[in-house]
Design an enzyme around this catalytic site. Structure first.
Site, PDB file in Angstrom:
ATOM      1  N   LYS A  22      -1.132  -8.507  12.269  1.00 25.69           N
ATOM      2  CA  LYS A  22      -1.624  -8.754  13.629  1.00 25.69           C
ATOM      3  C   LYS A  22      -1.941  -7.436  14.330  1.00 25.69           C
ATOM      4  O   LYS A  22      -2.990  -7.264  14.935  1.00 25.69           O
ATOM      5  CB  LYS A  22      -0.545  -9.515  14.429  1.00 25.69           C
ATOM      6  CG  LYS A  22      -0.730  -9.455  15.937  1.00 25.69           C
ATOM      7  CD  LYS A  22       0.393 -10.125  16.701  1.00 25.69           C
ATOM      8  CE  LYS A  22       1.547  -9.250  17.093  1.00 25.69           C
ATOM      9  NZ  LYS A  22       1.359  -8.395  18.259  1.00 25.69           N
ATOM     10  N   ARG A 413       2.250 -16.331  18.826  1.00 32.38           N
ATOM     11  CA  ARG A 413       1.385 -15.170  19.093  1.00 32.38           C
ATOM     12  C   ARG A 413       1.331 -14.256  17.877  1.00 32.38           C
ATOM     13  O   ARG A 413       0.342 -13.562  17.679  1.00 32.38           O
ATOM     14  CB  ARG A 413       1.924 -14.371  20.296  1.00 32.38           C
ATOM     15  CG  ARG A 413       1.720 -15.058  21.631  1.00 32.38           C
ATOM     16  CD  ARG A 413       2.144 -14.134  22.748  1.00 32.38           C
ATOM     17  NE  ARG A 413       1.718 -12.779  22.424  1.00 32.38           N
ATOM     18  CZ  ARG A 413       2.444 -11.679  22.649  1.00 32.38           C
ATOM     19  NH1 ARG A 413       3.602 -11.769  23.224  1.00 32.38           N
ATOM     20  NH2 ARG A 413       1.987 -10.494  22.319  1.00 32.38           N
TER      21      ARG A 413
HETATM   22  N1  EPU Z   1       4.193   4.653  26.376  1.00 34.84           N
HETATM   23  C1  EPU Z   1       4.029   5.393  27.527  1.00 34.84           C
HETATM   24  N2  EPU Z   1       2.759   5.517  28.030  1.00 34.84           N
HETATM   25  C2  EPU Z   1       1.684   4.959  27.414  1.00 34.84           C
HETATM   26  C3  EPU Z   1       1.873   4.212  26.242  1.00 34.84           C
HETATM   27  C4  EPU Z   1       3.152   4.081  25.741  1.00 34.84           C
HETATM   28  O1  EPU Z   1       4.969   5.917  28.094  1.00 34.84           O
HETATM   29  O2  EPU Z   1       0.569   5.129  27.917  1.00 34.84           O
HETATM   30  C5  EPU Z   1       5.550   4.487  25.817  1.00 34.84           C
HETATM   31  C6  EPU Z   1       5.969   3.029  25.718  1.00 34.84           C
HETATM   32  O3  EPU Z   1       6.515   2.555  26.931  1.00 34.84           O
HETATM   33  C7  EPU Z   1       6.977   3.073  24.606  1.00 34.84           C
HETATM   34  C8  EPU Z   1       6.388   4.120  23.677  1.00 34.84           C
HETATM   35  O4  EPU Z   1       5.513   4.911  24.478  1.00 34.84           O
HETATM   36  O5  EPU Z   1       8.209   3.539  25.080  1.00 34.84           O
HETATM   37  C9  EPU Z   1       5.649   3.565  22.491  1.00 34.84           C
HETATM   38  O6  EPU Z   1       4.752   2.537  22.894  1.00 34.84           O
HETATM   39  P1  EPU Z   1       3.358   2.313  22.151  1.00 34.84           P
HETATM   40  O7  EPU Z   1       2.263   2.753  23.045  1.00 34.84           O
HETATM   41  O8  EPU Z   1       3.418   2.930  20.805  1.00 34.84           O
HETATM   42  O9  EPU Z   1       3.303   0.739  22.035  1.00 34.84           O
HETATM   43  P2  EPU Z   1       1.962  -0.122  21.965  1.00 34.84           P
HETATM   44  O10 EPU Z   1       0.938   0.676  21.276  1.00 34.84           O
HETATM   45  O11 EPU Z   1       1.654  -0.668  23.309  1.00 34.84           O
HETATM   46  C10 EPU Z   1       2.344  -1.249  19.649  1.00 34.84           C
HETATM   47  C11 EPU Z   1       2.565  -2.645  19.131  1.00 34.84           C
HETATM   48  C12 EPU Z   1       3.955  -3.126  19.541  1.00 34.84           C
HETATM   49  C13 EPU Z   1       4.988  -2.147  18.968  1.00 34.84           C
HETATM   50  C14 EPU Z   1       4.695  -0.734  19.467  1.00 34.84           C
HETATM   51  C15 EPU Z   1       5.623   0.318  18.882  1.00 34.84           C
HETATM   52  C16 EPU Z   1       0.402  -3.699  19.062  1.00 34.84           C
HETATM   53  C17 EPU Z   1      -0.519  -4.732  19.588  1.00 34.84           C
HETATM   54  N3  EPU Z   1       1.553  -3.552  19.674  1.00 34.84           N
HETATM   55  O12 EPU Z   1       2.424  -1.336  21.066  1.00 34.84           O
HETATM   56  O13 EPU Z   1       4.114  -4.386  18.929  1.00 34.84           O
HETATM   57  O14 EPU Z   1       6.280  -2.534  19.370  1.00 34.84           O
HETATM   58  O15 EPU Z   1       3.348  -0.363  19.122  1.00 34.84           O
HETATM   59  O16 EPU Z   1       5.527   0.335  17.512  1.00 34.84           O
HETATM   60  O17 EPU Z   1       0.090  -3.046  18.085  1.00 34.84           O
HETATM   61  C18 EPU Z   1       4.917  -6.596  18.721  1.00 34.84           C
HETATM   62  O18 EPU Z   1       4.100  -6.762  17.783  1.00 34.84           O
HETATM   63  O19 EPU Z   1       5.831  -7.421  18.960  1.00 34.84           O
HETATM   64  C19 EPU Z   1       4.802  -5.398  19.555  1.00 34.84           C
HETATM   65  C20 EPU Z   1       5.355  -5.321  20.767  1.00 34.84           C
END
Ligand code: EPU
Length: 445
Positions: A22, A413
């Protein structure tokens, strides 16, 4: 809203096919916004989030079409999924509306592709969710460094590019480490920027590499993906390409834990074991064996579950998306386990529900201390987010008696046909449609 009714205590035995990822498919679908001509994606799972992304791409002027398999018959899982075609037909729309973004935070993935290709993006600001605040400041900062201008307008992030984005060297990490979707957004935009972009502190997750591989097939010039330094040499245009998304490492890890928690034996087909090295390392210490033979991974577990310490980390560390599921297993360990969440420090909504099932978990800040118990009991519990719901399903598979899990749309989801896959290997799990009652419902406490 649908519920699951699960009667615990059945050993799982048999073969499960792991679906396509996903979290790879979502940003790759968004990246298709930048291609001229048709792109074809294979292995895209059938999930609510994929439906939401397809709808969003439709609103952004794409024709999205799913091919049906010639003979669906009784197939379950990836074999049932025909390829998905994406073709951009109209580039005038640039808005990801609140109604879609609120159902799926991954809508933020269109920000980079829209700015890189169309020079404008309006994306409703994603709010917090059950696992924490989830800011997008790093996405915005990275795109600003490429020359995009941003303002907030009525709850929307409005981004504009005057002329063409311009490559540069930048640091992309944040206080809690690298950002997966932020890295992908900036990498996508940089693929069409003028000159070279070097992303330092980039996320190394396999989903970032998978998106880079698709972009390369589309004509992008990217090196270093899978490491913390990604180099992107901007090109004038990208063209449609064909790509198969990687297997879902989180779904795979969830089934490994399902085998372990039921003291079962599962063969997992299409499993990218290399992407799960930190998970198999922890499972090995717990007493779960994983063995690979010709692309299939065989999982067997010892009767005794050893307690372990685990901290979630960016890849290749233990993924936050499997923290809740591992915790469900550790509830039954022979001793005290310590689990620390370093990516989303508030991602503990499953703790209260697992405790309702008889677990003994105490939370202290970003750490949970789990005192193993001899058995879990069935109860009425509530799914709160995708991975927390998976943890409840796992706990229910082994709990004494019946468990009813409400609000399973969270699980829909991100887990493709989970009840069918589990039932096929011996679980007693039933989906109860909203408004209907199950014959066996009276069994629930
Ligand atoms: N963060 C910031 N600022 C930003 C972006 C992120 O401070 O602009 C922080 C977040 O709050 C967190 C950390 O950086 O503490 C890492 O977050 P990340 O941005 O890597 O998360 P994401 O890209 O929004 C994806 C996955 C999540 C998964 C995370 C971490 C997708 C659609 N989502 O989210 O998946 O937990 O990476 O590996 O790819 C799930 O599938 O259940 C899910 C939540």
């Amino acid at each position: 809203m649908d519920s699951f009714l699960i009667h615990g205590g059945h050993r799982l035995k048999g073969t499960i096919e792991v679906s396509g990822s996903k979290n790879s498919a979502l940003p790759i679908l968004a990246a298709c916004l930048m291609a001229e001509g048709k792109s074809t994606l294979k292995g895209v799972p059938r999930l609510l989030d994929i439906d939401s992304m397809s709808k969003l791409l439709g609103e952004l002027g794409c024709h999205v079409y799913r091919h049906e398999p010639a003979d669906p018959g009784t197939l379950v899982g990836p074999a049932l999924n025909g390829p998905l075609d994406i073709q951009v037909q109209d580039e005038t729309q640039c808005e990801a509306r609140y109604e879609i973004v609120k159902t799926m935070r991954a809508s933020i993935c269109v920000l980079g592709p829209l700015l890189g290709k169309r020079g404008k993006a309006i994306v409703s600001m994603p709010g917090g969710c059950a696992i924490g605040d989830r800011p997008v400041d790093l996405h915005v900062r990275g795109l600003q460094k490429l020359g995009a201008h941003f303002r907030m307008e009525n709850g929307n992030i409005v981004g504009e590019v005057r002329g063409r984005l311009k490559g540069c060297r930048m640091y992309l990490g944040g206080a809690l480490g690298p950002t997966v979707l932020g890295t992908i957004n900036v990498m996508c935009a940089a693929a069409l920027a003028d000159g070279e972009t070097i992303l330092v502190g980039a996320a190394c997750e396999p989903e970032v590499s998978d998106c880079a591989d698709m972009l390369i097939k589309m004509g992008a010039r990217i090196k270093g993906h899978g490491t913390p330094e990604i180099r992107i040499e901007g090109v004038e245009k990208l063209v449609g390409a064909e790509h198969r998304v990687i297997p879902d490492r989180i779904e795979c890890g969830t089934f490994m834990i399902a085998a372990a928690i039921t003291n079962g034996e599962l063969a997992l087909k299409h499993c990218a074991l290399d992407h799960l090295i930190a998970v198999t390392d922890r499972l090995d210490e717990v007493g779960v064996q994983t063995q690979r033979e010709n692309g299939t991974v065989y999982v067997t577990a010892a009767r005794r579950i050893n307690p372990v310490e685990m901290t979630t980390q960016p890849y290749p560390g233990f993924p936050t998306d499997l923290q809740a599921q591992l915790m469900a297993l550790l509830c039954l360990s022979d001793g005290i386990s310590v689990v620390t969440e370093r990516i989303f420090p508030d991602r503990f909504l499953h703790v209260g529900e697992l405790n309702r099932m008889g677990a003994r978990i105490r939370k202290e800040g970003p750490t949970a201390i789990i005192q193993g118990v001899r058995e879990l009991q069935g109860a009425n519990v509530m799914a709160s987010d995708l991975r927390a719901s998976a943890a409840l399903v796992l706990a229910a598979l082994v709990a004494k008696g019946a468990t009813r899990i409400d609000r399973v749309y969270h699980i829909d989801r991100g887990y493709e046909k989970i009840e069918q896959k589990l039932a096929a290997v011996g679980a007693q799990i039933e989906r109860i449609k909203e408004g209907k009652t199950s014959l066996s419902m009276s069994a629930v406490a």
